[in-house]
Design a protein around this motif. Structure first.
Motif, PDB file in Angstrom:
ATOM      1  N   ASN A  37     -10.573 105.509  52.818  1.00  0.00           N
ATOM      2  CA  ASN A  37     -10.154 105.657  51.426  1.00  0.00           C
ATOM      3  C   ASN A  37     -10.772 106.873  50.751  1.00  0.00           C
ATOM      4  OD1 ASN A  37      -8.608 103.341  51.592  1.00  0.00           O
ATOM      5  ND2 ASN A  37     -10.143 101.992  50.664  1.00  0.00           N
ATOM      6  N   GLY A  38     -11.616 107.602  51.480  1.00  0.00           N
ATOM      7  CA  GLY A  38     -12.184 108.831  50.938  1.00  0.00           C
ATOM      8  C   GLY A  38     -13.499 108.657  50.212  1.00  0.00           C
ATOM      9  N   ASP A  39     -14.110 107.488  50.326  1.00  0.00           N
ATOM     10  CA  ASP A  39     -15.401 107.258  49.668  1.00  0.00           C
ATOM     11  C   ASP A  39     -16.545 107.420  50.661  1.00  0.00           C
ATOM     12  OD1 ASP A  39     -14.606 106.605  46.953  1.00  0.00           O
ATOM     13  OD2 ASP A  39     -13.706 104.785  47.790  1.00  0.00           O
ATOM     14  N   VAL A 196      -3.873  74.142  54.436  1.00  0.00           N
ATOM     15  CA  VAL A 196      -3.201  75.256  53.776  1.00  0.00           C
ATOM     16  C   VAL A 196      -4.213  75.941  52.867  1.00  0.00           C
ATOM     17  CG1 VAL A 196      -1.385  75.931  52.158  1.00  0.00           C
ATOM     18  CG2 VAL A 196      -0.927  74.168  53.878  1.00  0.00           C
ATOM     19  N   ASP A 197      -4.393  77.244  53.071  1.00  0.00           N
ATOM     20  CA  ASP A 197      -5.386  78.023  52.333  1.00  0.00           C
ATOM     21  C   ASP A 197      -4.699  79.020  51.406  1.00  0.00           C
ATOM     22  OD1 ASP A 197      -7.018  76.675  54.096  1.00  0.00           O
ATOM     23  OD2 ASP A 197      -7.422  78.426  55.358  1.00  0.00           O
ATOM     24  N   ILE A 198      -5.417  79.363  50.344  1.00  0.00           N
ATOM     25  CA  ILE A 198      -4.931  80.392  49.420  1.00  0.00           C
ATOM     26  C   ILE A 198      -6.139  81.192  48.941  1.00  0.00           C
ATOM     27  CG2 ILE A 198      -5.108  78.955  47.328  1.00  0.00           C
ATOM     28  CD1 ILE A 198      -2.429  80.255  46.417  1.00  0.00           C
ATOM     29  N   ALA A 199      -5.951  82.464  48.677  1.00  0.00           N
ATOM     30  CA  ALA A 199      -7.036  83.325  48.216  1.00  0.00           C
ATOM     31  C   ALA A 199      -6.684  83.919  46.857  1.00  0.00           C
ATOM     32  CB  ALA A 199      -7.294  84.451  49.225  1.00  0.00           C
ATOM     33  N   LEU A 200      -7.726  84.155  46.061  1.00  0.00           N
ATOM     34  CA  LEU A 200      -7.560  84.721  44.723  1.00  0.00           C
ATOM     35  C   LEU A 200      -8.605  85.799  44.481  1.00  0.00           C
ATOM     36  CD1 LEU A 200      -7.297  81.422  42.610  1.00  0.00           C
ATOM     37  CD2 LEU A 200      -5.383  82.889  43.266  1.00  0.00           C
ATOM     38  N   PHE A 201      -8.215  86.837  43.727  1.00  0.00           N
ATOM     39  CA  PHE A 201      -9.205  87.747  43.160  1.00  0.00           C
ATOM     40  C   PHE A 201      -8.693  88.245  41.820  1.00  0.00           C
ATOM     41  CE2 PHE A 201      -6.537  91.033  45.129  1.00  0.00           C
ATOM     42  CZ  PHE A 201      -6.627  92.104  44.234  1.00  0.00           C
ATOM     43  N   ARG A 202      -9.646  88.580  40.933  1.00  0.00           N
ATOM     44  CA  ARG A 202      -9.287  89.119  39.628  1.00  0.00           C
ATOM     45  C   ARG A 202      -9.347  90.637  39.697  1.00  0.00           C
ATOM     46  NH1 ARG A 202      -8.638  86.294  35.371  1.00  0.00           N
ATOM     47  NH2 ARG A 202      -9.967  84.588  36.094  1.00  0.00           N
ATOM     48  N   ASP A 203      -8.232  91.294  39.383  1.00  0.00           N
ATOM     49  CA  ASP A 203      -8.176  92.741  39.549  1.00  0.00           C
ATOM     50  C   ASP A 203      -8.754  93.478  38.353  1.00  0.00           C
ATOM     51  OD1 ASP A 203      -6.216  92.823  37.546  1.00  0.00           O
ATOM     52  OD2 ASP A 203      -4.554  93.135  38.951  1.00  0.00           O
ATOM     53  N   ARG A 204      -8.693  94.781  38.385  1.00  0.00           N
ATOM     54  CA  ARG A 204      -9.330  95.604  37.353  1.00  0.00           C
ATOM     55  C   ARG A 204      -8.747  95.373  35.965  1.00  0.00           C
ATOM     56  NH1 ARG A 204      -7.131 101.175  39.869  1.00  0.00           N
ATOM     57  NH2 ARG A 204      -6.818  99.799  41.652  1.00  0.00           N
ATOM     58  N   ASP A 205      -7.507  94.867  35.907  1.00  0.00           N
ATOM     59  CA  ASP A 205      -6.862  94.584  34.624  1.00  0.00           C
ATOM     60  C   ASP A 205      -7.055  93.144  34.172  1.00  0.00           C
ATOM     61  OD1 ASP A 205      -5.778  97.220  34.422  1.00  0.00           O
ATOM     62  OD2 ASP A 205      -4.220  96.647  35.858  1.00  0.00           O
ATOM     63  N   GLY A 206      -7.840  92.377  34.931  1.00  0.00           N
ATOM     64  CA  GLY A 206      -8.100  90.998  34.559  1.00  0.00           C
ATOM     65  C   GLY A 206      -7.078  90.000  35.061  1.00  0.00           C
ATOM     66  N   LEU A 207      -6.124  90.463  35.871  1.00  0.00           N
ATOM     67  CA  LEU A 207      -5.081  89.586  36.400  1.00  0.00           C
ATOM     68  C   LEU A 207      -5.594  88.879  37.648  1.00  0.00           C
ATOM     69  CD1 LEU A 207      -2.080  88.644  36.366  1.00  0.00           C
ATOM     70  CD2 LEU A 207      -1.578  90.609  37.835  1.00  0.00           C
ATOM     71  N   LEU A 208      -5.420  87.562  37.704  1.00  0.00           N
ATOM     72  CA  LEU A 208      -5.822  86.798  38.874  1.00  0.00           C
ATOM     73  C   LEU A 208      -4.686  86.828  39.889  1.00  0.00           C
ATOM     74  CD1 LEU A 208      -8.340  85.214  39.674  1.00  0.00           C
ATOM     75  CD2 LEU A 208      -7.256  83.142  38.797  1.00  0.00           C
ATOM     76  N   ARG A 209      -4.935  87.478  41.025  1.00  0.00           N
ATOM     77  CA  ARG A 209      -3.891  87.741  42.011  1.00  0.00           C
ATOM     78  C   ARG A 209      -4.076  86.887  43.262  1.00  0.00           C
ATOM     79  NH1 ARG A 209      -3.681  94.238  42.311  1.00  0.00           N
ATOM     80  NH2 ARG A 209      -2.161  93.741  43.947  1.00  0.00           N
ATOM     81  N   ALA A 210      -3.019  86.240  43.667  1.00  0.00           N
ATOM     82  CA  ALA A 210      -3.050  85.362  44.838  1.00  0.00           C
ATOM     83  C   ALA A 210      -2.431  86.058  46.039  1.00  0.00           C
ATOM     84  CB  ALA A 210      -2.305  84.066  44.550  1.00  0.00           C
ATOM     85  N   THR A 290     -12.516  90.913  58.335  1.00  0.00           N
ATOM     86  CA  THR A 290     -11.962  91.942  59.207  1.00  0.00           C
ATOM     87  C   THR A 290     -10.474  92.066  58.896  1.00  0.00           C
ATOM     88  OG1 THR A 290     -11.265  90.486  61.014  1.00  0.00           O
ATOM     89  CG2 THR A 290     -13.575  91.201  61.008  1.00  0.00           C
ATOM     90  N   GLU A 291      -9.830  93.062  59.493  1.00  0.00           N
ATOM     91  CA  GLU A 291      -8.392  93.250  59.256  1.00  0.00           C
ATOM     92  C   GLU A 291      -7.582  92.036  59.701  1.00  0.00           C
ATOM     93  OE1 GLU A 291     -10.393  95.331  60.855  1.00  0.00           O
ATOM     94  OE2 GLU A 291      -9.968  97.448  60.389  1.00  0.00           O
ATOM     95  N   GLN A 292      -8.093  91.279  60.682  1.00  0.00           N
ATOM     96  CA  GLN A 292      -7.372  90.126  61.228  1.00  0.00           C
ATOM     97  C   GLN A 292      -7.860  88.797  60.663  1.00  0.00           C
ATOM     98  OE1 GLN A 292      -4.612  90.517  63.045  1.00  0.00           O
ATOM     99  NE2 GLN A 292      -4.985  92.693  62.655  1.00  0.00           N
ATOM    100  N   GLY A 307      -6.847  98.306  53.514  1.00  0.00           N
ATOM    101  CA  GLY A 307      -7.516  99.389  52.791  1.00  0.00           C
ATOM    102  C   GLY A 307      -7.296  99.308  51.292  1.00  0.00           C
ATOM    103  N   ASP A 308      -6.079  98.960  50.889  1.00  0.00           N
ATOM    104  CA  ASP A 308      -5.789  98.836  49.459  1.00  0.00           C
ATOM    105  C   ASP A 308      -6.507  97.637  48.853  1.00  0.00           C
ATOM    106  OD1 ASP A 308      -4.172 101.037  49.687  1.00  0.00           O
ATOM    107  OD2 ASP A 308      -2.295  99.906  49.752  1.00  0.00           O
ATOM    108  N   LEU A 309      -6.646  96.558  49.626  1.00  0.00           N
ATOM    109  CA  LEU A 309      -7.388  95.392  49.139  1.00  0.00           C
ATOM    110  C   LEU A 309      -8.843  95.760  48.868  1.00  0.00           C
ATOM    111  CD1 LEU A 309      -7.706  92.356  48.567  1.00  0.00           C
ATOM    112  CD2 LEU A 309      -8.008  92.009  51.036  1.00  0.00           C
ATOM    113  N   VAL A 310      -9.466  96.505  49.786  1.00  0.00           N
ATOM    114  CA  VAL A 310     -10.839  96.944  49.578  1.00  0.00           C
ATOM    115  C   VAL A 310     -10.943  97.785  48.308  1.00  0.00           C
ATOM    116  CG1 VAL A 310     -12.699  98.392  50.504  1.00  0.00           C
ATOM    117  CG2 VAL A 310     -11.474  96.804  52.004  1.00  0.00           C
ATOM    118  N   THR A 311     -10.008  98.717  48.130  1.00  0.00           N
ATOM    119  CA  THR A 311     -10.014  99.556  46.932  1.00  0.00           C
ATOM    120  C   THR A 311      -9.880  98.723  45.666  1.00  0.00           C
ATOM    121  OG1 THR A 311      -9.103 101.472  48.094  1.00  0.00           O
ATOM    122  CG2 THR A 311      -8.792 101.400  45.715  1.00  0.00           C
ATOM    123  N   GLU A 312      -8.960  97.764  45.674  1.00  0.00           N
ATOM    124  CA  GLU A 312      -8.758  96.903  44.499  1.00  0.00           C
ATOM    125  C   GLU A 312     -10.022  96.119  44.160  1.00  0.00           C
ATOM    126  OE1 GLU A 312      -6.371  96.508  42.358  1.00  0.00           O
ATOM    127  OE2 GLU A 312      -4.673  97.578  43.241  1.00  0.00           O
TER     128      GLU A 312
END
Length: 331
Positions: A37-39, A196-210, A290-292, A307-312
């Motif tokens: 990602n260039g970091d 059955v599993d589900i994952a969540l994270f809150r993004d930079r705009d405060g939106l909880l994304r599944a 990991t990626e898998q 890669g985009d998930l890590v950036t987010e």
């Protein structure tokens, strides 16, 4: 497109828990993604002995490791299990004033303790399996619930020390296996259902994304153990084969728990879908990465590759820190 601002990101792996090798794999994948990602990456490892090590695996005095951390813009800790995921590393990074990806101390500690998570979930109206907590010194001559049972350590990860008990004769051995991976033991009634599993994270705009739901294919005994988790034989179906009503129930319960625990960063919520509704299994605030691994697969299925998930996640951690007032509270 705006020019990318190169950041220095500390990726922390390893740890003193029995999930050391899993953590190293997660950290290695994150290092690749951060570099791509260039970091700039500052790779740090906590050895099995608790000592810090740098990129070249050289031992670092704690003070030097702290200097490396505080020279970074943000940290991505991937220490699974005790002395990491349980809030330990979050406490260190908070004291250092370093923004980090992941849940704060309280959420990590509560989610790591399966008994505490169960009590909180039940208080929130989310069903869990009937269970009894067995502490050191308690009698283990006979099971406290009728078999079949699942016996596991309250603070273990990666399915370590988990045993399905079909008869009372197997109970004492199962408790011993669980205690080898953690002091207190959770004895639960076996739940017949699909995981059955589900994952969540809150993004930079405060939106909880599944991410997409993920269904775990289990062995004939109904237990998703450590061997099947890491030997490549586990079967994952993404998205899970659930009805709209079942999906809505899983999503709603996960969002309730994310808020009730006080999670940040990405967390994975594992449920059983049964004929009578959903039942919480556990919550993981530092899931395999990991990626898998499960969580990256879940987000890739909704158009967010690794890669985009890590950036987010990094952007969200920096945004959360930027939204905090001078007293540390969020404005």
């Amino acid at each position: 497109m705006a020019e990318h601002t190169r950041r220095r990101i500390a990726v922390i792996g390893g740890g003193r828990s029995d999930e050391h090798d899993v953590s190293l794999a997660s950290a290695a994948a994150a290092v690749r993604a951060v570099s791509a990602n260039g970091d700039e990456v500052v790779a740090l490892t906590v050895g099995r002995d608790g000592r810090w090590r740098g990129t070249g695996r050289e031992a670092l005095p704690t003070a030097v490791a702290v200097r490396h951390l505080t020279a970074c813009d943000v940290a991505l800790p991937l220490l699974h299990g005790v002395d990491g995921e349980d809030g330990a590393v979050a406490g260190l990074l908070t004291m250092l004033g370093l923004p980090f990806v992941g849940s704060p101390v309280r959420a990590g500690a509560l989610a790591m303790d399966k008994w505490a998570t169960k009590l909180l979930a039940e208080a929130a109206g989310i069903a869990t399996a009937p269970a009894v907590l067995v502490r050191r010194g308690d009698d283990v001559g006979a099971p406290p619930l009728a078999p079949p049972l699942v016996v596991k350590p309250t603070t273990g990860g990666s399915s370590n020390g988990v045993t399905r008990v079909a008869t009372g004769a197997d109970f004492r051995t199962a408790v011993a296996a669980a205690r080898a991976a953690g002091e207190d033991v959770l004895v639960e009634s076996f739940v017949a259902g699909r995981e059955v599993d589900i994952a969540l994270f809150r993004d930079r705009d405060g939106l909880l994304r599944a991410g997409a739901t993920l269904e775990v294919g289990v062995a004939a005994d109904g237990v998703f153990d450590r061997d099947r988790k890491y030997d490549g034989t586990a079967e994952f179906t993404v998205p899970a084969r659930v009805s709209p009503v079942e999906h809505a129930a899983v999503d709603r319960a996960a969002r309730l728990l994310y808020a009730a625990l006080g999670c940040s960063g990405v967390a994975r919520f594992d449920f059983f879908v049964t004929a009578d509704g959903i039942v919480l299994n556990e919550v993981n605030t530092t899931p395999g990465f990991t990626e898998q691994s499960q969580v990256p697969r879940m987000y890739a299925a909704v158009g967010l590759p690794y890669g985009d998930l890590v950036t987010e996640l990094v952007e969200a951690a920096l945004a959360e820190r930027g939204a905090a007032g001078s007293d540390g509270t969020v404005s």
